[in-house]
Design a protein around this motif. Structure first.
Motif, PDB file in Angstrom:
ATOM      1  N   GLU A  58       0.825  -1.196   0.000  1.00 24.66           N
ATOM      2  CA  GLU A  58       0.000   0.000   0.000  1.00 24.66           C
ATOM      3  C   GLU A  58       0.868   1.259   0.000  1.00 24.66           C
ATOM      4  OE1 GLU A  58      -3.009   0.264   2.917  1.00 24.66           O
ATOM      5  OE2 GLU A  58      -4.108  -1.485   2.165  1.00 24.66           O
ATOM      6  N   TYR A  59       0.324   2.309  -0.608  1.00 25.04           N
ATOM      7  CA  TYR A  59       0.997   3.607  -0.612  1.00 25.04           C
ATOM      8  C   TYR A  59      -0.062   4.680  -0.415  1.00 25.04           C
ATOM      9  CZ  TYR A  59       4.107   7.425  -1.996  1.00 25.04           C
ATOM     10  OH  TYR A  59       4.862   8.580  -2.008  1.00 25.04           O
ATOM     11  N   HIS A  60      -0.028   5.328   0.722  1.00 24.54           N
ATOM     12  CA  HIS A  60      -0.999   6.378   1.055  1.00 24.54           C
ATOM     13  C   HIS A  60      -2.438   5.907   0.810  1.00 24.54           C
ATOM     14  CE1 HIS A  60       2.367   8.809   1.810  1.00 24.54           C
ATOM     15  NE2 HIS A  60       2.461   9.481   0.676  1.00 24.54           N
ATOM     16  N   ARG A  62      -3.544   3.473  -1.071  1.00 25.52           N
ATOM     17  CA  ARG A  62      -3.809   2.794  -2.351  1.00 25.52           C
ATOM     18  C   ARG A  62      -3.181   1.409  -2.348  1.00 25.52           C
ATOM     19  NH1 ARG A  62      -4.174   8.443  -2.171  1.00 25.52           N
ATOM     20  NH2 ARG A  62      -5.293   9.224  -3.998  1.00 25.52           N
ATOM     21  N   ARG A  63      -3.924   0.426  -2.829  1.00 24.48           N
ATOM     22  CA  ARG A  63      -3.396  -0.925  -2.978  1.00 24.48           C
ATOM     23  C   ARG A  63      -2.736  -1.027  -4.354  1.00 24.48           C
ATOM     24  NH1 ARG A  63      -4.889  -6.021  -1.005  1.00 24.48           N
ATOM     25  NH2 ARG A  63      -3.360  -7.553  -1.743  1.00 24.48           N
ATOM     26  N   LEU A  64      -1.438  -1.283  -4.379  1.00 28.32           N
ATOM     27  CA  LEU A  64      -0.687  -1.350  -5.628  1.00 28.32           C
ATOM     28  C   LEU A  64      -0.395  -2.807  -5.981  1.00 28.32           C
ATOM     29  CD1 LEU A  64       1.972   1.474  -5.055  1.00 28.32           C
ATOM     30  CD2 LEU A  64      -0.279   1.667  -6.125  1.00 28.32           C
ATOM     31  N   ARG A 355      13.416   8.097  -6.485  1.00 30.18           N
ATOM     32  CA  ARG A 355      12.561   6.985  -6.042  1.00 30.18           C
ATOM     33  C   ARG A 355      13.282   5.633  -6.092  1.00 30.18           C
ATOM     34  NH1 ARG A 355       7.462   8.680  -3.985  1.00 30.18           N
ATOM     35  NH2 ARG A 355       6.619  10.335  -5.310  1.00 30.18           N
ATOM     36  N   ALA A 358      13.700   3.128  -3.093  1.00 33.68           N
ATOM     37  CA  ALA A 358      12.402   2.674  -2.596  1.00 33.68           C
ATOM     38  C   ALA A 358      11.749   1.697  -3.565  1.00 33.68           C
ATOM     39  CB  ALA A 358      11.489   3.878  -2.362  1.00 33.68           C
ATOM     40  N   MET A 362      10.438  -2.052  -2.959  1.00 34.74           N
ATOM     41  CA  MET A 362       9.057  -2.386  -3.276  1.00 34.74           C
ATOM     42  C   MET A 362       8.973  -3.637  -4.150  1.00 34.74           C
ATOM     43  SD  MET A 362       6.290  -0.092  -5.423  1.00 34.74           S
ATOM     44  CE  MET A 362       6.145   1.191  -4.180  1.00 34.74           C
ATOM     45  N   THR A 387       7.369   5.340 -10.735  1.00 36.53           N
ATOM     46  CA  THR A 387       7.607   6.728 -10.343  1.00 36.53           C
ATOM     47  C   THR A 387       6.388   7.584 -10.674  1.00 36.53           C
ATOM     48  OG1 THR A 387       9.993   6.497 -10.685  1.00 36.53           O
ATOM     49  CG2 THR A 387       9.112   8.732 -10.689  1.00 36.53           C
ATOM     50  N   LEU A 390       3.469   6.933  -8.124  1.00 37.69           N
ATOM     51  CA  LEU A 390       3.768   7.480  -6.792  1.00 37.69           C
ATOM     52  C   LEU A 390       3.720   9.008  -6.804  1.00 37.69           C
ATOM     53  CD1 LEU A 390       6.628   5.113  -5.537  1.00 37.69           C
ATOM     54  CD2 LEU A 390       4.149   4.889  -5.270  1.00 37.69           C
ATOM     55  N   ASP A 394       1.115  11.360  -4.698  1.00 32.26           N
ATOM     56  CA  ASP A 394       1.620  12.439  -3.840  1.00 32.26           C
ATOM     57  C   ASP A 394       1.039  13.793  -4.225  1.00 32.26           C
ATOM     58  OD1 ASP A 394       3.147  10.710  -2.326  1.00 32.26           O
ATOM     59  OD2 ASP A 394       5.043  11.185  -3.324  1.00 32.26           O
TER      60      ASP A 394
END
Length: 447
Positions: A58-60, A62-64, A355, A358, A362, A387, A390, A394
């Motif tokens: 997850e990122y903020h 959101r399921r990626l 990025r 990270a 990931m 990138t 993300l 953001d």
């Protein structure tokens, strides 16, 4: 999923039939849209068409997830899928007519590598012999370093029968016009003299059908959602248009596919699809104004979140894979995104490098490891796509909680050996290309 093209054989054939019904007459040099009969021989030939889905966390909120289309170790790109179908159609044309086929394609590197691999696979599995199906590719000099060496250029006879031409000019997109013009000029004469059909394969229809399997895998293996954002680093967005065709065919068959929304990711050198989507034109005047900061040594802007905030160059070519200007697919993608939702974003090398550590972390649980040194990366599609999403999250540009990143390509220096310079031809114009193709076919005839 192992061997997705064989698994979805019936649906692929149905997609070809639909495109045949809904298109104008096949061009004079096209080989038709028939595939060899299903069975063990065709399955063995299609074996490189594996697809996987991996959870990226997850990122903020959101399921990626990653749709891994890079599992052929001889290409590491999604171009494997359409290339296998293109060469299979050429082989079936030979079987039906007895007429040999030489495939001709312009490429920024990946398409050429994948088509050459498919031709080699056809030879090795017996789908077609070297005398029946061969290939000529035309790549710009900027992409030469991305061309993978293969047994097609290790053997003298195979190398001459399957030539690689390099265009030395600065206008990389010109390889398309050169290859098309050579086929238009030479096809009839070569067919009469040598019984060979030159097939120029850079046609959206030749790629869209293969990419329908993306939607089929998604429907069969991912949970249903209210909507799903599909993220793709694009030059012409063939892959997303193929996914859209697959979604529409699923709906027509009575299924309920998850509604797709599309995020286009590009780089600054060819940001044409994002410009067209945002402003209705590819004119670069619509780009934000960048200011040079002597303190950082970079250009900066904060007017438009869909363009890099920081870059080393406002015309930066992050990867020569993305070389198409004014793609003919822009109007269709614009209409799709306008109707269904989505957006576009442009990324810079600076942002990708920021990025990069990270992204390595990931991707590590998926089994795919980016090179430790970014300088060793030769195909940036996956890094660009990650990138892009993300950055878009953001910057509050996208709001879908369910995101599928199409992993269309990633490889480094350790994954391949480039074609050596002595194994390629220089072709500055159509006359040079004609000389190369005649020499290849005349040598083959003598042999």
């Amino acid at each position: 999923m192992e061997n997705a093209l064989a698994r979805y054989d019936e649906q692929v054939r149905g997609a070809f039939a639909e495109m045949q019904r809904n298109s104008s007459a096949v061009g004079g040099n096209d080989v038709g849209r028939h595939l060899p009969a299903p069975g063990p021989a065709l399955s063995a030939y299609l074996a490189a068409s594996d697809i996987a889905v991996a959870d990226l966390g997850e990122y903020h909120g959101r399921r990626l997830r990653l749709l891994d289309l890079m599992r052929n170790p001889r290409t590491r790109t999604t171009k494997t899928f359409p290339s296998l179908l293109i060469v299979a159609r050429a082989a079936e044309h030979v079987r039906r007519t007895g007429e040999r086929v030489m495939i001709v394609t312009p490429s920024s590197g990946n398409k050429a590598t994948a088509l050459r691999d498919a031709v080699l696979t056809a030879h090795r599995t017996g789908l077609a012999t070297p005398d029946e199906v061969s290939i000529m590719v035309v790549v710009p000099a900027a992409s030469w370093g991305k061309m993978w060496a293969s047994p097609l250029d290790e053997d003298d006879a195979a190398r001459h029968a399957n030539p690689v031409a390099v265009y030395p000019g600065a206008d990389t997109d010109r390889v398309k016009a050169l290859a098309r013009s050579m086929v238009d000029r030479c096809a009839a004469d070569l067919r009469e003299k040598h019984g060979v059909r030159l097939w120029y394969t850079l046609d959206l229809a030749n790629y869209r059908v293969a990419d329908t399997v993306r939607a089929l895998v998604e429907h069969d293996h991912l949970p249903a959602a209210e909507a799903r954002l599909h993220v793709h680093a694009v030059s012409s967005a063939f892959g997303l248009l193929g996914h859209d065709l697959g979604v529409r065919r699923l709906a027509a068959a009575g299924h309920t596919p998850t509604p797709p929304r599309y995020l286009l990711v590009q780089h600054l050198d060819t940001a044409d699809m994002v410009l067209s989507l945002r402003f209705g034109s590819t004119a670069r005047e619509a780009m934000p104004t960048y200011r040079f900061d002597a303190r950082t040594g970079h250009y900066h802007q904060d007017d438009d979140p869909r363009f890099p905030a920081v870059t080393a160059s406002v015309t930066e070519r992050l990867d020569p894979t993305f070389y198409t200007r004014n793609p003919t697919t822009s109007p269709e993608m614009n209409a799709l995104i306008g109707k269904q939702g989505g957006d576009g974003i442009v990324v810079s090398r600076y942002e990708c490098l920021h990025r990069y550590p990270a992204l390595r972390e990931m991707l590590a649980p998926t089994g795919y490891m980016l090179p430790a040194e970014p300088a060793d990366l030769r195909e940036w599609s996956l890094v660009m796509a990650l990138t892009g999403i993300l950055n878009a999250i953001d910057r509050d540009l996208v709001h879908e909680p369910d995101v599928l990143v199409h992993g269309s390509g990633s490889y480094g220096v350790a994954d391949f050996t480039p074609i050596p310079p002595e194994h390629v031809h220089t072709a500055a114009d159509v006359d040079d290309l004609a000389t190369i193709v005649y020499a290849a076919l005349e040598r083959e005839a003598v042999r």
